[in-house]
Write a protein that holds these residues in place. Structure first.
Motif, PDB file in Angstrom:
ATOM      1  N   GLY A  21     184.370 123.331 -25.783  1.00  0.00           N
ATOM      2  CA  GLY A  21     184.932 122.653 -24.624  1.00  0.00           C
ATOM      3  C   GLY A  21     186.441 122.520 -24.701  1.00  0.00           C
ATOM      4  N   LEU A  22     186.983 121.733 -23.782  1.00  0.00           N
ATOM      5  CA  LEU A  22     188.435 121.597 -23.661  1.00  0.00           C
ATOM      6  C   LEU A  22     188.982 120.292 -24.222  1.00  0.00           C
ATOM      7  CD1 LEU A  22     188.769 122.938 -19.999  1.00  0.00           C
ATOM      8  CD2 LEU A  22     189.109 124.187 -22.143  1.00  0.00           C
ATOM      9  N   GLU A  23     188.116 119.369 -24.591  1.00  0.00           N
ATOM     10  CA  GLU A  23     188.535 118.030 -25.009  1.00  0.00           C
ATOM     11  C   GLU A  23     188.697 117.881 -26.528  1.00  0.00           C
ATOM     12  OE1 GLU A  23     189.130 115.650 -22.603  1.00  0.00           O
ATOM     13  OE2 GLU A  23     188.760 117.307 -21.217  1.00  0.00           O
ATOM     14  N   GLY A  24     188.641 118.990 -27.285  1.00  0.00           N
ATOM     15  CA  GLY A  24     188.829 118.922 -28.726  1.00  0.00           C
ATOM     16  C   GLY A  24     187.550 118.759 -29.516  1.00  0.00           C
ATOM     17  N   GLU A  25     186.404 118.868 -28.868  1.00  0.00           N
ATOM     18  CA  GLU A  25     185.128 118.757 -29.582  1.00  0.00           C
ATOM     19  C   GLU A  25     184.917 120.021 -30.419  1.00  0.00           C
ATOM     20  OE1 GLU A  25     180.871 116.974 -28.394  1.00  0.00           O
ATOM     21  OE2 GLU A  25     181.443 118.746 -27.251  1.00  0.00           O
ATOM     22  N   LEU A  26     184.262 119.847 -31.578  1.00  0.00           N
ATOM     23  CA  LEU A  26     184.021 120.947 -32.505  1.00  0.00           C
ATOM     24  C   LEU A  26     182.537 121.125 -32.763  1.00  0.00           C
ATOM     25  CD1 LEU A  26     186.715 119.778 -35.018  1.00  0.00           C
ATOM     26  CD2 LEU A  26     186.840 121.898 -33.739  1.00  0.00           C
ATOM     27  N   LYS A  27     182.106 122.364 -32.866  1.00  0.00           N
ATOM     28  CA  LYS A  27     180.752 122.652 -33.340  1.00  0.00           C
ATOM     29  C   LYS A  27     180.874 122.775 -34.846  1.00  0.00           C
ATOM     30  CE  LYS A  27     176.726 125.558 -32.805  1.00  0.00           C
ATOM     31  NZ  LYS A  27     176.119 126.698 -32.113  1.00  0.00           N
ATOM     32  N   VAL A  28     180.040 121.994 -35.559  1.00  0.00           N
ATOM     33  CA  VAL A  28     180.167 121.857 -37.001  1.00  0.00           C
ATOM     34  C   VAL A  28     178.843 122.162 -37.675  1.00  0.00           C
ATOM     35  CG1 VAL A  28     180.565 120.132 -38.808  1.00  0.00           C
ATOM     36  CG2 VAL A  28     182.010 120.148 -36.797  1.00  0.00           C
ATOM     37  N   PHE A  29     178.908 122.792 -38.845  1.00  0.00           N
ATOM     38  CA  PHE A  29     177.734 122.983 -39.688  1.00  0.00           C
ATOM     39  C   PHE A  29     177.786 121.942 -40.789  1.00  0.00           C
ATOM     40  CE2 PHE A  29     176.124 124.555 -43.742  1.00  0.00           C
ATOM     41  CZ  PHE A  29     174.797 124.754 -43.412  1.00  0.00           C
ATOM     42  N   PHE A  30     176.716 121.145 -40.926  1.00  0.00           N
ATOM     43  CA  PHE A  30     176.575 120.227 -42.049  1.00  0.00           C
ATOM     44  C   PHE A  30     175.423 120.716 -42.906  1.00  0.00           C
ATOM     45  CE2 PHE A  30     178.758 117.070 -39.316  1.00  0.00           C
ATOM     46  CZ  PHE A  30     179.729 116.660 -40.214  1.00  0.00           C
ATOM     47  N   ASP A  31     175.598 120.712 -44.218  1.00  0.00           N
ATOM     48  CA  ASP A  31     174.586 121.185 -45.154  1.00  0.00           C
ATOM     49  C   ASP A  31     173.524 120.106 -45.365  1.00  0.00           C
ATOM     50  OD1 ASP A  31     173.201 122.624 -47.040  1.00  0.00           O
ATOM     51  OD2 ASP A  31     174.639 122.275 -48.645  1.00  0.00           O
ATOM     52  N   VAL A  32     172.734 119.852 -44.332  1.00  0.00           N
ATOM     53  CA  VAL A  32     171.660 118.861 -44.401  1.00  0.00           C
ATOM     54  C   VAL A  32     170.407 119.454 -43.765  1.00  0.00           C
ATOM     55  CG1 VAL A  32     173.175 116.849 -44.338  1.00  0.00           C
ATOM     56  CG2 VAL A  32     172.294 117.770 -42.203  1.00  0.00           C
ATOM     57  N   ASN A  69     167.061 125.445 -34.367  1.00  0.00           N
ATOM     58  CA  ASN A  69     168.389 125.300 -34.949  1.00  0.00           C
ATOM     59  C   ASN A  69     168.961 123.945 -34.569  1.00  0.00           C
ATOM     60  OD1 ASN A  69     168.669 127.801 -36.235  1.00  0.00           O
ATOM     61  ND2 ASN A  69     169.236 128.787 -34.314  1.00  0.00           N
ATOM     62  N   ILE A  70     169.608 123.313 -35.524  1.00  0.00           N
ATOM     63  CA  ILE A  70     170.257 122.034 -35.270  1.00  0.00           C
ATOM     64  C   ILE A  70     171.756 122.281 -35.220  1.00  0.00           C
ATOM     65  CG2 ILE A  70     170.698 119.728 -36.151  1.00  0.00           C
ATOM     66  CD1 ILE A  70     167.993 119.907 -37.566  1.00  0.00           C
ATOM     67  N   SER A  71     172.383 121.853 -34.145  1.00  0.00           N
ATOM     68  CA  SER A  71     173.829 121.972 -34.008  1.00  0.00           C
ATOM     69  C   SER A  71     174.437 120.581 -33.969  1.00  0.00           C
ATOM     70  CB  SER A  71     174.183 122.709 -32.715  1.00  0.00           C
ATOM     71  OG  SER A  71     173.666 124.010 -32.727  1.00  0.00           O
ATOM     72  N   PHE A  72     175.578 120.431 -34.617  1.00  0.00           N
ATOM     73  CA  PHE A  72     176.317 119.173 -34.621  1.00  0.00           C
ATOM     74  C   PHE A  72     177.611 119.386 -33.837  1.00  0.00           C
ATOM     75  CE2 PHE A  72     173.795 119.215 -38.461  1.00  0.00           C
ATOM     76  CZ  PHE A  72     173.219 117.958 -38.468  1.00  0.00           C
ATOM     77  N   PHE A  73     177.907 118.463 -32.938  1.00  0.00           N
ATOM     78  CA  PHE A  73     179.134 118.500 -32.171  1.00  0.00           C
ATOM     79  C   PHE A  73     179.904 117.234 -32.504  1.00  0.00           C
ATOM     80  CE2 PHE A  73     176.125 121.163 -29.996  1.00  0.00           C
ATOM     81  CZ  PHE A  73     176.873 122.308 -29.743  1.00  0.00           C
ATOM     82  N   VAL A  74     181.124 117.416 -33.012  1.00  0.00           N
ATOM     83  CA  VAL A  74     181.909 116.305 -33.553  1.00  0.00           C
ATOM     84  C   VAL A  74     183.238 116.201 -32.826  1.00  0.00           C
ATOM     85  CG1 VAL A  74     183.093 115.485 -35.639  1.00  0.00           C
ATOM     86  CG2 VAL A  74     180.839 116.554 -35.827  1.00  0.00           C
ATOM     87  N   GLN A  75     183.642 114.956 -32.605  1.00  0.00           N
ATOM     88  CA  GLN A  75     184.971 114.671 -32.053  1.00  0.00           C
ATOM     89  C   GLN A  75     185.728 113.867 -33.103  1.00  0.00           C
ATOM     90  OE1 GLN A  75     186.080 115.436 -28.633  1.00  0.00           O
ATOM     91  NE2 GLN A  75     188.014 115.076 -29.680  1.00  0.00           N
ATOM     92  N   PHE A  76     186.881 114.382 -33.549  1.00  0.00           N
ATOM     93  CA  PHE A  76     187.732 113.653 -34.482  1.00  0.00           C
ATOM     94  C   PHE A  76     188.795 112.896 -33.691  1.00  0.00           C
ATOM     95  CE2 PHE A  76     186.465 117.221 -37.388  1.00  0.00           C
ATOM     96  CZ  PHE A  76     185.781 116.447 -38.298  1.00  0.00           C
ATOM     97  N   ASP A  77     189.237 111.760 -34.238  1.00  0.00           N
ATOM     98  CA  ASP A  77     190.203 110.933 -33.513  1.00  0.00           C
ATOM     99  C   ASP A  77     191.559 111.603 -33.331  1.00  0.00           C
ATOM    100  OD1 ASP A  77     191.073 110.709 -36.160  1.00  0.00           O
ATOM    101  OD2 ASP A  77     191.345 108.547 -36.084  1.00  0.00           O
ATOM    102  N   HIS A  78     191.933 112.531 -34.203  1.00  0.00           N
ATOM    103  CA  HIS A  78     193.258 113.145 -34.121  1.00  0.00           C
ATOM    104  C   HIS A  78     193.274 114.475 -33.355  1.00  0.00           C
ATOM    105  CE1 HIS A  78     191.543 115.266 -37.563  1.00  0.00           C
ATOM    106  NE2 HIS A  78     192.508 116.163 -37.450  1.00  0.00           N
ATOM    107  N   ILE A  79     192.146 114.892 -32.802  1.00  0.00           N
ATOM    108  CA  ILE A  79     192.065 116.146 -32.045  1.00  0.00           C
ATOM    109  C   ILE A  79     191.751 115.806 -30.590  1.00  0.00           C
ATOM    110  CG2 ILE A  79     190.898 118.369 -31.794  1.00  0.00           C
ATOM    111  CD1 ILE A  79     192.439 118.147 -34.411  1.00  0.00           C
ATOM    112  N   ALA A  80     192.644 116.191 -29.679  1.00  0.00           N
ATOM    113  CA  ALA A  80     192.471 115.813 -28.271  1.00  0.00           C
ATOM    114  C   ALA A  80     192.332 117.002 -27.329  1.00  0.00           C
ATOM    115  CB  ALA A  80     193.644 114.947 -27.819  1.00  0.00           C
TER     116      ALA A  80
END
Length: 178
Positions: A21-32, A69-80
């Motif tokens: 997306g455009l708001e700084g969200e990231l698709k992340v892989f977590f080893d869980v 498949n499990i996907s994680f989408f993360v928003q960090f406070d410093h990425i806008a």
């Protein structure tokens, strides 16, 4: 999870796949293996270009499941924005070792609990898990069969589900000759 001399005091628990997306969200892989293991995760560490670790506060995380498949989408406070998110592509995600005990304990319990499970390929019993090998990318099941041992990566592509003390696999023909 990855622990080595290059990451003293930190343990790698995942990595950034791409921006979303455009708001700084990231698709992340977590080893869980279970998303609940990280549902309370609020602070992780990233590495800058010099190799220094810096804290990254998670302001929002959502989990999405599609086709086993499990996907994680993360928003960090410093990425806008998307530009900031793209700069983190393929970066490792770390936890401080002393704060990772609960995370590591849950992972170890999951891996240890797979030993002695019967393994099936399309309802046909193929063997018994005798060991779970640690691998930085994912655990590998060592399965004792009537014709020797067999290695099966413990990922969604090969492991369909684990229930009732059994592990049900798929796509194992792709591992032939490897």
């Amino acid at each position: 999870m990855n622990r080595d001399a290059n990451t003293p005091g930190f343990i790698q628990v995942g990595h950034v796949l791409r921006s979303h997306g455009l708001e700084g969200e990231l698709k992340v892989f977590f080893d869980v293996s279970d998303p609940q293991e990280i549902e309370d995760l609020k602070l992780v560490y990233l590495r800058n270009d010099r190799g220094d670790f810096y804290p990254a506060r998670i302001t929002d995380m959502r989990v999405e499941g599609k086709r086993n498949n499990i996907s994680f989408f993360v928003q960090f406070d410093h990425i806008a924005d998307r530009t900031g998110a793209e700069a983190l592509r393929n970066r490792g995600i770390f936890l401080e070792v002393e704060n990772a005990d609960a995370f590591l304990d849950a992972k170890a319990k999951t891996e240890d609990s797979l030993v002695d499970h019967e393994v099936y390929d399309d309802d046909e019993a193929i063997g018994l898990v005798i060991e779970v090998m640690n691998n930085p990318a994912h655990p590998i099941l060592v399965v004792a069969t009537t014709s020797g041992s067999r290695l099966i990566p413990y990922i969604d592509h090969f492991v369909k589900e684990t229930r009732d003390g059994n592990i049900y696999c798929q796509n194992l023909d792709e591992l032939e000759g490897i």
